[in-house]
Design an enzyme around this catalytic site. Structure first.
Site, PDB file in Angstrom:
ATOM      1  N   SER A  71     -24.195  22.819  16.165  1.00  0.00           N
ATOM      2  CA  SER A  71     -24.440  23.486  17.442  1.00  0.00           C
ATOM      3  C   SER A  71     -25.937  23.623  17.658  1.00  0.00           C
ATOM      4  CB  SER A  71     -23.785  24.869  17.447  1.00  0.00           C
ATOM      5  OG  SER A  71     -24.214  25.639  18.550  1.00  0.00           O
ATOM      6  N   ARG A 110       5.662  -6.869  49.723  1.00  0.00           N
ATOM      7  CA  ARG A 110       4.312  -6.644  49.222  1.00  0.00           C
ATOM      8  C   ARG A 110       3.811  -5.346  49.843  1.00  0.00           C
ATOM      9  NH1 ARG A 110       1.145  -9.116  45.322  1.00  0.00           N
ATOM     10  NH2 ARG A 110       1.600 -11.183  46.150  1.00  0.00           N
TER      11      ARG A 110
END
Length: 253
Positions: A71, A110
């Site tokens: 950290s 389509r």
């Protein structure tokens, strides 16, 4: 047209679809569902690692390269960064799966829009699922288990965790109801007065008359109460080995 489709399928080693499937998105949905399932499985493993690596539990940690998991402000931190990365990827999958399933409704021969809407989320779903699988593999390679920490967490309750085992043992001598009431009263006293449960049980007139101190301590020892865990581990490994050696019967369409 059909001859060309058949010849192409043969050339590519794929199964020839019996019908055109431009608007039949079930093959796509099958892949999408499998990817979502894989991401969910990864998420479950990674979440367990993150939780068990937390300071409050501390039962395992990732042993990565120098500086990994640190950290910028808290020097004591040891973050399971690979598991966190796996979660970060896997958590994106459900929304992408939903988008792709919503696009299954396609009109005529389509679709106008729905087919095109698949392209980006499908690509992204492949990316995040693959990345999630990669990072959980890295995490599992890095994981180191702290058996002492696990035992300390089990012992934190002072024996309360396995109180039911004492009830079951005692029930054979005094009956289920009497055993339950006696052990419950002992648990409440041990919790309220911050006393070891084994001592309270041994001092109880009913429990102490039928169970010795050593028997009580044995019943409250989690190391002797693993049930079928070893058998399930063996079965899981056998099933994995069998699946790894099984022939691939996937229908490539």
């Amino acid at each position: 047209g059909t001859e060309v489709a058949g010849a192409l399928a043969t050339r590519l080693g794929l199964a020839e679809p019996p019908l055109p499937w431009h608007t039949d998105r079930t093959p796509v949905a099958g892949i999408v569902g499998a990817l979502g399932e894989a991401a969910g499985a990864v998420s479950g493993v990674a979440r367990s690692i993150v939780q068990l690596a937390g300071t409050d539990l501390g039962e395992l940690h990732e042993e990565g390269p120098a500086g990994s998991g640190g950290s910028s402000t808290m020097p004591h931190k040891r973050n399971p960064v690979a598991a966190v990365s796996a979660l970060g990827c896997a958590k994106q999958a459900p929304g992408l799966v939903a988008d792709l399933l919503a696009a299954m409704e396609q009109e005529h021969q389509r679709a106008a829009g729905a087919w095109h809407a698949e392209w980006r989320p499908f690509t992204q779903l492949l990316r995040v699922t693959g990345a999630a699988a990669h990072w959980v593999r890295v995490s599992l390679d890095r994981v180191r288990v702290d058996a002492g920490g696990m035992r300390a967490n089990l012992d934190r309750s002072g024996g309360l965790l396995l109180a039911e085992r004492v009830t079951t043992e005692l029930a054979g001598a005094v009956g289920r109801l009497a055993a339950h009431d006696a052990v419950t009263a002992c648990c409440e006293r041990a919790r309220d007065e911050d006393l070891p449960l084994a001592r309270v049980l041994a001092q109880d007139p009913l429990v102490g008359a039928h169970l010795s101190t050593s028997a009580i301590e044995r019943l409250l020892d989690p190391a002797g109460y693993v049930g079928s865990a070893e058998e399930f581990v063996r079965r899981a490994l056998d099933a994995h080995a069998g699946a790894a050696g099984a022939p691939d019967t996937t229908d490539e369409r």
